[in-house]
Design a protein around this motif. Structure first.
Motif, PDB file in Angstrom:
ATOM      1  N   SER A  34      33.602  43.862  38.803  1.00 13.32           N
ATOM      2  CA  SER A  34      32.932  44.987  38.149  1.00 13.32           C
ATOM      3  C   SER A  34      33.218  45.676  38.733  1.00 13.32           C
ATOM      4  N   ASP A  35      33.229  47.087  39.083  1.00 13.45           N
ATOM      5  CA  ASP A  35      33.051  47.751  40.367  1.00 13.45           C
ATOM      6  C   ASP A  35      32.510  47.744  40.756  1.00 13.45           C
ATOM      7  N   GLU A  36      31.783  47.633  40.620  1.00 15.06           N
ATOM      8  CA  GLU A  36      30.203  46.611  42.398  1.00 15.06           C
ATOM      9  C   GLU A  36      30.929  46.015  42.657  1.00 15.06           C
ATOM     10  N   GLU A  37      31.125  44.697  42.420  1.00 15.90           N
ATOM     11  CA  GLU A  37      32.164  43.831  43.484  1.00 15.90           C
ATOM     12  C   GLU A  37      33.713  44.827  43.370  1.00 15.90           C
ATOM     13  N   ILE A  38      34.155  45.218  43.294  1.00 15.27           N
ATOM     14  CA  ILE A  38      35.280  45.338  44.128  1.00 15.27           C
ATOM     15  C   ILE A  38      34.765  47.293  44.536  1.00 15.27           C
ATOM     16  N   LEU A  39      34.117  47.150  45.030  1.00 13.82           N
ATOM     17  CA  LEU A  39      33.422  47.785  45.492  1.00 13.82           C
ATOM     18  C   LEU A  39      32.670  47.408  46.691  1.00 13.82           C
ATOM     19  N   LEU A  40      32.640  46.183  46.554  1.00 17.24           N
ATOM     20  CA  LEU A  40      31.261  45.449  47.842  1.00 17.24           C
ATOM     21  C   LEU A  40      32.803  44.780  49.275  1.00 17.24           C
ATOM     22  N   ALA A  41      34.011  44.530  47.677  1.00 16.49           N
ATOM     23  CA  ALA A  41      35.231  44.005  48.668  1.00 16.49           C
ATOM     24  C   ALA A  41      35.920  44.891  49.368  1.00 16.49           C
ATOM     25  N   LYS A  42      35.810  45.911  49.085  1.00 17.15           N
ATOM     26  CA  LYS A  42      36.352  47.316  49.895  1.00 17.15           C
ATOM     27  C   LYS A  42      35.998  47.632  51.113  1.00 17.15           C
ATOM     28  N   GLN A  43      34.627  47.614  51.071  1.00 20.55           N
ATOM     29  CA  GLN A  43      33.380  48.084  52.071  1.00 20.55           C
ATOM     30  C   GLN A  43      33.765  46.805  53.558  1.00 20.55           C
ATOM     31  N   TYR A  44      34.110  45.195  52.933  1.00 19.05           N
ATOM     32  CA  TYR A  44      33.984  44.381  53.777  1.00 19.05           C
ATOM     33  C   TYR A  44      35.878  44.352  54.047  1.00 19.05           C
ATOM     34  N   GLY A  45      36.287  45.137  53.875  1.00 19.35           N
ATOM     35  CA  GLY A  45      38.196  45.332  54.541  1.00 19.35           C
ATOM     36  C   GLY A  45      38.662  44.141  53.856  1.00 19.35           C
ATOM     37  N   PHE A  46      39.136  44.083  51.968  1.00 20.27           N
ATOM     38  CA  PHE A  46      40.040  44.034  51.377  1.00 20.27           C
ATOM     39  C   PHE A  46      40.635  44.630  51.001  1.00 20.27           C
ATOM     40  N   ASP A  47      41.795  44.843  50.799  1.00 21.95           N
ATOM     41  CA  ASP A  47      42.557  45.797  50.119  1.00 21.95           C
ATOM     42  C   ASP A  47      42.839  45.046  48.387  1.00 21.95           C
ATOM     43  N   GLU A  48      43.108  46.603  47.789  1.00 27.54           N
ATOM     44  CA  GLU A  48      43.101  46.741  46.251  1.00 27.54           C
ATOM     45  C   GLU A  48      44.921  45.744  45.837  1.00 27.54           C
ATOM     46  N   VAL A  49      44.913  45.576  45.427  1.00 30.36           N
ATOM     47  CA  VAL A  49      46.631  45.172  44.228  1.00 30.36           C
ATOM     48  C   VAL A  49      46.229  44.740  43.674  1.00 30.36           C
ATOM     49  N   SER A  50      47.577  44.643  42.713  1.00 26.26           N
ATOM     50  CA  SER A  50      47.604  44.403  41.553  1.00 26.26           C
ATOM     51  C   SER A  50      48.912  43.128  41.364  1.00 26.26           C
ATOM     52  N   LEU A  51      48.880  42.088  40.414  1.00 26.76           N
ATOM     53  CA  LEU A  51      49.315  40.870  39.907  1.00 26.76           C
ATOM     54  C   LEU A  51      50.522  41.326  39.010  1.00 26.76           C
ATOM     55  N   SER A  52      50.296  41.811  38.102  1.00 25.62           N
ATOM     56  CA  SER A  52      51.086  41.910  37.142  1.00 25.62           C
ATOM     57  C   SER A  52      51.198  43.518  36.455  1.00 25.62           C
ATOM     58  N   GLU A  53      50.981  43.899  35.652  1.00 27.50           N
ATOM     59  CA  GLU A  53      51.077  45.470  34.960  1.00 27.50           C
ATOM     60  C   GLU A  53      51.004  44.324  33.892  1.00 27.50           C
ATOM     61  N   ASN A  54      50.897  43.652  34.153  1.00 31.30           N
ATOM     62  CA  ASN A  54      50.302  43.032  32.389  1.00 31.30           C
ATOM     63  C   ASN A  54      49.012  42.421  32.014  1.00 31.30           C
ATOM     64  N   ARG A  55      46.998  42.075  32.268  1.00 36.33           N
ATOM     65  CA  ARG A  55      45.887  41.341  31.885  1.00 36.33           C
ATOM     66  C   ARG A  55      46.685  39.805  32.938  1.00 36.33           C
ATOM     67  N   LEU A  56      45.939  38.941  33.816  1.00 34.89           N
ATOM     68  CA  LEU A  56      46.858  37.983  32.952  1.00 34.89           C
ATOM     69  C   LEU A  56      45.473  36.774  33.242  1.00 34.89           C
ATOM     70  N   ARG A  57      45.507  35.698  32.849  1.00 35.66           N
ATOM     71  CA  ARG A  57      44.592  34.606  32.802  1.00 35.66           C
ATOM     72  C   ARG A  57      43.682  34.558  34.508  1.00 35.66           C
ATOM     73  N   THR A  58      42.916  33.907  34.238  1.00 30.80           N
ATOM     74  CA  THR A  58      42.043  34.302  35.571  1.00 30.80           C
ATOM     75  C   THR A  58      43.172  32.545  36.193  1.00 30.80           C
ATOM     76  N   GLU A  59      43.536  31.837  35.438  1.00 28.48           N
ATOM     77  CA  GLU A  59      44.565  30.465  36.403  1.00 28.48           C
ATOM     78  C   GLU A  59      45.840  31.179  36.125  1.00 28.48           C
ATOM     79  N   THR A  60      46.546  31.566  35.563  1.00 27.76           N
ATOM     80  CA  THR A  60      47.919  32.589  35.568  1.00 27.76           C
ATOM     81  C   THR A  60      47.342  33.278  37.008  1.00 27.76           C
ATOM     82  N   ALA A  61      46.768  33.899  37.200  1.00 27.36           N
ATOM     83  CA  ALA A  61      46.254  34.779  38.030  1.00 27.36           C
ATOM     84  C   ALA A  61      47.098  33.866  39.336  1.00 27.36           C
TER      85      ALA A  61
END
Length: 86
Positions: free
Chosen positions: A44-71
């Motif tokens: 969720s947007d809130e989860e991403i914001l909270l992670a950023k507040q705790y020092g997490f950097d945002e990244v992507s794994l692919s141009e496509n949406r991946l299933r959780t196990e594939t990600a």
């Protein structure tokens, strides 16, 4: 997480925003990494914001949406190759 894991590269992988760097482009070789991989449907947007507040950097794994196990497998492969996978 800042105080518990001060020497760990912290990343949150999501596809809510275009133009994020690929994990393979910013992973630091020979450093411990904590990568957050979201549930089906993504963080969720809130989860991403909270992670950023705790020092997490945002990244992507692919141009496509991946299933959780594939990600998760993709993230580990990118970390293990030391950023040499594009």
């Amino acid at each position: 997480f800042r105080t518990l894991l001060p020497n760990v590269q912290k990343l949150i992988a999501h596809c809510k925003q275009e133009g994020l760097p690929l994990l393979s482009e910013i992973v630091e070789p020979q450093q411990d990494v904590l990568a957050l991989i979201g549930p089906e449907g993504g963080f969720s947007d809130e989860e991403i914001l909270l992670a950023k507040q705790y020092g997490f950097d945002e990244v992507s794994l692919s141009e496509n949406r991946l299933r959780t196990e594939t990600a998760a497998i993709t993230a580990v492969m990118m970390m293990k190759t030391g950023g040499q996978c594009k």
